[in-house]
Design a protein around this motif. Sequence first.
Motif, PDB file in Angstrom:
ATOM      1  N   SER A  42       0.783  -1.246   0.000  1.00  0.00           N
ATOM      2  CA  SER A  42       0.000   0.000   0.000  1.00  0.00           C
ATOM      3  C   SER A  42       0.812   1.293   0.000  1.00  0.00           C
ATOM      4  CB  SER A  42      -0.923   0.001   1.224  1.00  0.00           C
ATOM      5  OG  SER A  42      -0.146   0.133   2.394  1.00  0.00           O
ATOM      6  N   THR A  91      -8.784   2.009  -3.382  1.00  0.00           N
ATOM      7  CA  THR A  91      -8.306   3.347  -3.025  1.00  0.00           C
ATOM      8  C   THR A  91      -8.805   4.415  -3.990  1.00  0.00           C
ATOM      9  OG1 THR A  91      -6.280   4.677  -2.976  1.00  0.00           O
ATOM     10  CG2 THR A  91      -6.211   2.731  -4.330  1.00  0.00           C
ATOM     11  N   GLU A 129      -6.936   6.592  -5.135  1.00  0.00           N
ATOM     12  CA  GLU A 129      -5.805   6.952  -6.012  1.00  0.00           C
ATOM     13  C   GLU A 129      -5.983   6.426  -7.436  1.00  0.00           C
ATOM     14  OE1 GLU A 129      -1.865   6.644  -4.526  1.00  0.00           O
ATOM     15  OE2 GLU A 129      -2.456   7.064  -2.472  1.00  0.00           O
ATOM     16  N   TYR A 169       1.828   2.059  -7.493  1.00  0.00           N
ATOM     17  CA  TYR A 169       0.827   1.580  -6.528  1.00  0.00           C
ATOM     18  C   TYR A 169      -0.585   1.736  -7.084  1.00  0.00           C
ATOM     19  CZ  TYR A 169      -2.578   1.952  -2.792  1.00  0.00           C
ATOM     20  OH  TYR A 169      -3.717   1.815  -2.040  1.00  0.00           O
ATOM     21  N   ASN A 198      -7.410   8.708   2.216  1.00  0.00           N
ATOM     22  CA  ASN A 198      -6.341   8.403   3.183  1.00  0.00           C
ATOM     23  C   ASN A 198      -6.908   8.091   4.566  1.00  0.00           C
ATOM     24  OD1 ASN A 198      -5.012   9.927   0.994  1.00  0.00           O
ATOM     25  ND2 ASN A 198      -3.213   9.735   2.301  1.00  0.00           N
ATOM     26  N   LYS A 224       3.780   5.892   6.747  1.00  0.00           N
ATOM     27  CA  LYS A 224       2.777   6.795   6.183  1.00  0.00           C
ATOM     28  C   LYS A 224       2.826   8.119   6.953  1.00  0.00           C
ATOM     29  CE  LYS A 224       1.440   3.393   3.583  1.00  0.00           C
ATOM     30  NZ  LYS A 224       0.539   2.347   3.955  1.00  0.00           N
ATOM     31  N   LEU A 225       2.359   9.189   6.315  1.00  0.00           N
ATOM     32  CA  LEU A 225       2.621  10.535   6.826  1.00  0.00           C
ATOM     33  C   LEU A 225       2.295  10.741   8.314  1.00  0.00           C
ATOM     34  CD1 LEU A 225       3.506  13.444   6.289  1.00  0.00           C
ATOM     35  CD2 LEU A 225       1.146  13.952   5.654  1.00  0.00           C
ATOM     36  N   PRO A 264       9.829  14.962   7.558  1.00  0.00           N
ATOM     37  CA  PRO A 264      10.024  15.338   6.151  1.00  0.00           C
ATOM     38  C   PRO A 264       8.727  15.741   5.462  1.00  0.00           C
ATOM     39  CG  PRO A 264      10.183  12.949   6.426  1.00  0.00           C
ATOM     40  CD  PRO A 264       9.888  13.515   7.775  1.00  0.00           C
ATOM     41  N   TYR A 324       7.357  16.568   1.795  1.00  0.00           N
ATOM     42  CA  TYR A 324       7.758  16.428   0.395  1.00  0.00           C
ATOM     43  C   TYR A 324       7.418  17.705  -0.381  1.00  0.00           C
ATOM     44  CZ  TYR A 324       7.860  11.318   1.284  1.00  0.00           C
ATOM     45  OH  TYR A 324       8.112  10.065   1.771  1.00  0.00           O
ATOM     46  N   ARG A 378      -4.753  15.944   0.660  1.00  0.00           N
ATOM     47  CA  ARG A 378      -5.337  14.622   0.839  1.00  0.00           C
ATOM     48  C   ARG A 378      -6.608  14.761   1.672  1.00  0.00           C
ATOM     49  NH1 ARG A 378      -2.185  14.006  -2.570  1.00  0.00           N
ATOM     50  NH2 ARG A 378      -0.556  12.447  -2.845  1.00  0.00           N
ATOM     51  N   ASN A 419      -0.815  19.134   3.032  1.00  0.00           N
ATOM     52  CA  ASN A 419       0.111  18.394   3.901  1.00  0.00           C
ATOM     53  C   ASN A 419       0.777  19.275   4.958  1.00  0.00           C
ATOM     54  OD1 ASN A 419      -0.410  16.036   2.533  1.00  0.00           O
ATOM     55  ND2 ASN A 419       1.362  16.206   1.171  1.00  0.00           N
ATOM     56  N   ARG A 421       8.288  13.684  -3.833  1.00  0.00           N
ATOM     57  CA  ARG A 421       8.038  12.316  -4.331  1.00  0.00           C
ATOM     58  C   ARG A 421       7.935  12.386  -5.864  1.00  0.00           C
ATOM     59  NH1 ARG A 421       2.648   9.647  -2.004  1.00  0.00           N
ATOM     60  NH2 ARG A 421       4.031   8.850  -0.387  1.00  0.00           N
ATOM     61  N   HIS A 464       4.396  12.967  -7.811  1.00  0.00           N
ATOM     62  CA  HIS A 464       3.525  13.209  -6.649  1.00  0.00           C
ATOM     63  C   HIS A 464       2.145  13.738  -7.070  1.00  0.00           C
ATOM     64  CE1 HIS A 464       3.686  14.889  -2.242  1.00  0.00           C
ATOM     65  NE2 HIS A 464       2.648  14.118  -2.464  1.00  0.00           N
TER      66      HIS A 464
HETATM   67  C1  T46 Z   1       5.465   9.623   4.110  1.00  0.00           C
HETATM   68  C2  T46 Z   1       5.373  11.077   3.757  1.00  0.00           C
HETATM   69  C3  T46 Z   1       4.390  11.556   2.926  1.00  0.00           C
HETATM   70  N1  T46 Z   1       4.339  12.875   2.583  1.00  0.00           N
HETATM   71  C4  T46 Z   1       3.208  13.325   1.740  1.00  0.00           C
HETATM   72  C5  T46 Z   1       2.916  12.517   0.498  1.00  0.00           C
HETATM   73  C6  T46 Z   1       1.406  12.633   0.353  1.00  0.00           C
HETATM   74  O1  T46 Z   1       1.073  13.806  -0.348  1.00  0.00           O
HETATM   75  C7  T46 Z   1       0.907  12.744   1.792  1.00  0.00           C
HETATM   76  C8  T46 Z   1       0.447  11.435   2.387  1.00  0.00           C
HETATM   77  O2  T46 Z   1       1.425  10.467   2.116  1.00  0.00           O
HETATM   78  P1  T46 Z   1       1.251   8.913   2.491  1.00  0.00           P
HETATM   79  O3  T46 Z   1       2.422   8.191   1.963  1.00  0.00           O
HETATM   80  O4  T46 Z   1       0.956   8.826   3.931  1.00  0.00           O
HETATM   81  O5  T46 Z   1      -0.102   8.528   1.735  1.00  0.00           O
HETATM   82  P2  T46 Z   1      -0.538   8.597   0.171  1.00  0.00           P
HETATM   83  O6  T46 Z   1       0.621   8.538  -0.726  1.00  0.00           O
HETATM   84  O7  T46 Z   1      -1.474   9.748   0.023  1.00  0.00           O
HETATM   85  O8  T46 Z   1      -1.342   7.212   0.054  1.00  0.00           O
HETATM   86  C9  T46 Z   1      -2.158   6.710   1.134  1.00  0.00           C
HETATM   87  O9  T46 Z   1      -3.531   6.933   0.900  1.00  0.00           O
HETATM   88  C10 T46 Z   1      -4.091   6.314  -0.231  1.00  0.00           C
HETATM   89  C11 T46 Z   1      -5.548   6.625  -0.316  1.00  0.00           C
HETATM   90  C12 T46 Z   1      -3.738   4.880  -0.373  1.00  0.00           C
HETATM   91  O10 T46 Z   1      -4.443   4.109  -0.992  1.00  0.00           O
HETATM   92  C13 T46 Z   1      -2.396   4.456   0.072  1.00  0.00           C
HETATM   93  O11 T46 Z   1      -2.333   3.083   0.318  1.00  0.00           O
HETATM   94  C14 T46 Z   1      -1.954   5.216   1.299  1.00  0.00           C
HETATM   95  O12 T46 Z   1      -0.584   4.939   1.522  1.00  0.00           O
HETATM   96  O13 T46 Z   1       2.036  13.224   2.538  1.00  0.00           O
HETATM   97  C15 T46 Z   1       5.259  13.793   3.069  1.00  0.00           C
HETATM   98  O14 T46 Z   1       5.187  14.999   2.750  1.00  0.00           O
HETATM   99  N2  T46 Z   1       6.240  13.313   3.896  1.00  0.00           N
HETATM  100  C16 T46 Z   1       6.354  12.012   4.256  1.00  0.00           C
HETATM  101  O15 T46 Z   1       7.290  11.650   4.999  1.00  0.00           O
END
Ligand code: T46
Length: 351
Positions: free
Chosen positions: A85, A131, A133, A157, A186, A196-197, A212, A214, A221, A256, A288, A291
């Motif tokens: 995920s 999801t 996404e 993903y 999310n 996860k964030l 961090p 990004y 979200r 974020n 990312r 992103h």
């Molecule tokens: C880990 C991390 C993330 N981020 C940003 C990236 C995203 O814009 C947001 C949330 O990131 P996260 O990786 O927690 O979640 P998503 O990439 O939105 O995806 C999540 O929500 C969906 C629905 C799913 O389906 C995924 O399985 C789930 O992982 O924060 C940062 O800025 N810093 C960090 O250290």
Amino acid sequence: MKILITGGAGFIGSHVVRLFVTKYPEYQILNLDALTYAGNLENLRDIENASNYKFIKGDIADQNFIDQLFANEEPDAVIHLAAESHVDRSITDPMAFVKTNVIGTVNLLNAARHLWQPGGYEGHVFYHVSTDEVYGSLDFGPEMFTEETSYDPRSPYSASKASSDHFVRAWHHTYGLPIKLSNCSNNYGPNHFPEKLIPLAIHRLRTGQPVPVYGKGENVRDWLFVKDHATAIDAVFHKGKNGDTYNIGGVNEWQNLKLIELLCDVVDQKTGQEVGTSRKLIKFVTDRAGHDMRYAIDSSKIMNELGWKPSVTFEQGLAQTVDWYLENEEWLNSVTSGAYQDYNAKQYAGR
Ligand SMILES: Cc1cn([C@H]2C[C@H](O)[C@@H](COP(=O)(O)OP(=O)(O)O[C@H]3O[C@H](C)C(=O)[C@H](O)[C@H]3O)O2)c(=O)[nH]c1=O
């Protein structure tokens, strides 16, 4: 009814397993989980001895294992949550996502069809939990994803989840398999793996490490408390229409950076620090790759047709989440050190 829940030791899965085991004592709940780094039987300690609950360790990508499992257990229904995920991991190791999310889903669909079709599909359902996404990325503005939005996955993903959604619908159209799907935004809450964030930020703040952000932290979200996602899954499973898709969201969009600032302040309040102290740990880092800018999901269908709605506000949910992480330091330390794998190994030994 015997329900096979896949991925039940994971974050969302463990909340779904607990809800079904406790709310429906008349159901038999089989929890199938591969116990990868993100699956943790510690999440289910409180219900592990319930008489209507059984854990099975196994990999959905292993076709022989899945066929044997369906032959032995003969589940009446499947709620499929098992998935890789984490978007960042999908960028570095896309094949793991193809294997579990695509091949694993097709193995389950085949096994369900072969078990159920000969006797007729009456009373059976294959429910795929997915999801938001899959719908792609939105610009800032009023537009939202609805159940009619075309798929436009952009990360490995989301491409793997979109693919698995398409396979589930293909088994419905081609073989008549009864299916349901939901696409959720999310999640956050207790037992979330700290990659996860939100759990990552809490873990880092609690240990005085930089958090961090990004890019510029502008991405948006929509956030839903995990226990509200579990009740939505309950509603779709019991009341959703055969063949239908339901979007699930929290009506709770956050940029974020704003979210992390809020989280910093909650952590300061909960730990008795001067508010503003934790914000000093915010660190802007390289964005990312690819992103997605914004996810926003229209949940009016599930709210109007099935009567579901979120039960907690974001403030309540975040406060509960921070409390849980502060009170469960041992859990957090064990999942970040790998010690939980020893627990998992002991738990399933001999089963
Ligand atoms: C880990 C991390 C993330 N981020 C940003 C990236 C995203 O814009 C947001 C949330 O990131 P996260 O990786 O927690 O979640 P998503 O990439 O939105 O995806 C999540 O929500 C969906 C629905 C799913 O389906 C995924 O399985 C789930 O992982 O924060 C940062 O800025 N810093 C960090 O250290």
